[in-house]
Design a protein around this motif. Structure first.
Motif, PDB file in Angstrom:
ATOM      1  N   ARG A  26      -3.434  -7.454  -5.560  1.00  0.00           N
ATOM      2  CA  ARG A  26      -3.719  -6.071  -5.995  1.00  0.00           C
ATOM      3  C   ARG A  26      -2.654  -5.575  -6.973  1.00  0.00           C
ATOM      4  NH1 ARG A  26      -6.200  -5.449  -1.064  1.00  0.00           N
ATOM      5  NH2 ARG A  26      -4.216  -5.308   0.056  1.00  0.00           N
ATOM      6  N   LYS A  27      -1.385  -5.949  -6.740  1.00  0.00           N
ATOM      7  CA  LYS A  27      -0.300  -5.400  -7.569  1.00  0.00           C
ATOM      8  C   LYS A  27      -0.100  -6.156  -8.877  1.00  0.00           C
ATOM      9  CE  LYS A  27       2.604  -2.996  -4.214  1.00  0.00           C
ATOM     10  NZ  LYS A  27       3.892  -2.992  -3.466  1.00  0.00           N
ATOM     11  N   PHE A  34       8.593  -8.809  -3.797  1.00  0.00           N
ATOM     12  CA  PHE A  34       8.013  -9.732  -2.812  1.00  0.00           C
ATOM     13  C   PHE A  34       9.041 -10.844  -2.527  1.00  0.00           C
ATOM     14  CE2 PHE A  34       3.846  -8.087  -2.297  1.00  0.00           C
ATOM     15  CZ  PHE A  34       3.437  -7.564  -3.514  1.00  0.00           C
ATOM     16  N   GLU A  39      -2.800 -10.777  -0.534  1.00  0.00           N
ATOM     17  CA  GLU A  39      -3.746  -9.749  -0.992  1.00  0.00           C
ATOM     18  C   GLU A  39      -3.001  -8.619  -1.703  1.00  0.00           C
ATOM     19  OE1 GLU A  39      -5.843  -8.887   2.591  1.00  0.00           O
ATOM     20  OE2 GLU A  39      -7.297 -10.514   2.283  1.00  0.00           O
ATOM     21  N   GLU A  40      -1.839  -8.269  -1.155  1.00  0.00           N
ATOM     22  CA  GLU A  40      -1.029  -7.211  -1.783  1.00  0.00           C
ATOM     23  C   GLU A  40      -0.542  -7.685  -3.164  1.00  0.00           C
ATOM     24  OE1 GLU A  40       2.059  -5.870   0.905  1.00  0.00           O
ATOM     25  OE2 GLU A  40       2.938  -4.636  -0.697  1.00  0.00           O
ATOM     26  N   GLN A  82      -2.257 -11.310   4.175  1.00  0.00           N
ATOM     27  CA  GLN A  82      -2.065  -9.882   3.857  1.00  0.00           C
ATOM     28  C   GLN A  82      -1.105  -9.733   2.662  1.00  0.00           C
ATOM     29  OE1 GLN A  82      -0.246  -7.828   7.091  1.00  0.00           O
ATOM     30  NE2 GLN A  82      -0.670  -5.789   6.273  1.00  0.00           N
ATOM     31  N   LEU A  83      -0.011 -10.513   2.697  1.00  0.00           N
ATOM     32  CA  LEU A  83       0.965 -10.468   1.599  1.00  0.00           C
ATOM     33  C   LEU A  83       0.324 -10.888   0.280  1.00  0.00           C
ATOM     34  CD1 LEU A  83       4.301 -11.953   3.048  1.00  0.00           C
ATOM     35  CD2 LEU A  83       4.056  -9.827   1.744  1.00  0.00           C
TER      36      LEU A  83
END
Lengths: 79, 79
Positions: B63-64, A30, B59-60, B56-57
């Motif tokens: 999740r990760k 990221f 949220e990713e 969106q970033l």
């Protein structure tokens, strides 16, 4: 009544947990992640019908137990 | 852009930290405290100008890394 107490490290206080998360995110690819600060949130069910009274109680709980007010700041929201 | 990720244990999942806080509050004399749930909040500074893209970033990232989605749920707010 549900009350949310959010406790964060004061600005300027070393936040190793936040730093570790930042490094881990970079390691996962990221890009563009700047400062990361990690805190805690405590959701309390308080048997109180008056919102102001519930907020006052939660602030007292935060000062006495939930937050270390030397290095942490807290915010109380009645949900 | 500042984004807040709030991670809480899923309803029904055992929350020992919340239980411990509840007992400690009772021990300090706070009556009328029902269920207590303890989670974490991560404040991210994301180099992004578009709020939807930043969300969106985040949220990713949740999740990760930030949430264990088997036992935790998360909420993302663009501050």
């Amino acid at each position: 009544m549900k009350v949310l107490v959010t406790v964060m490290p004061k600005v300027g206080v070393l936040d190793p947990q936040g730093k570790a998360i930042g490094h881990a995110l970079a390691g996962l690819g990221f890009a563009g992640v700047g400062e990361v600060r990690a805190g805690k949130v405590i959701e309390l069910e308080i048997a109180e019908t008056d919102a102001a009274r519930a907020k006052q109680l939660a602030e007292e709980m935060a000062r006495k137990l939930l937050a270390n007010t030397v290095i942490e700041s807290f915010r109380v929201e009645v949900a």
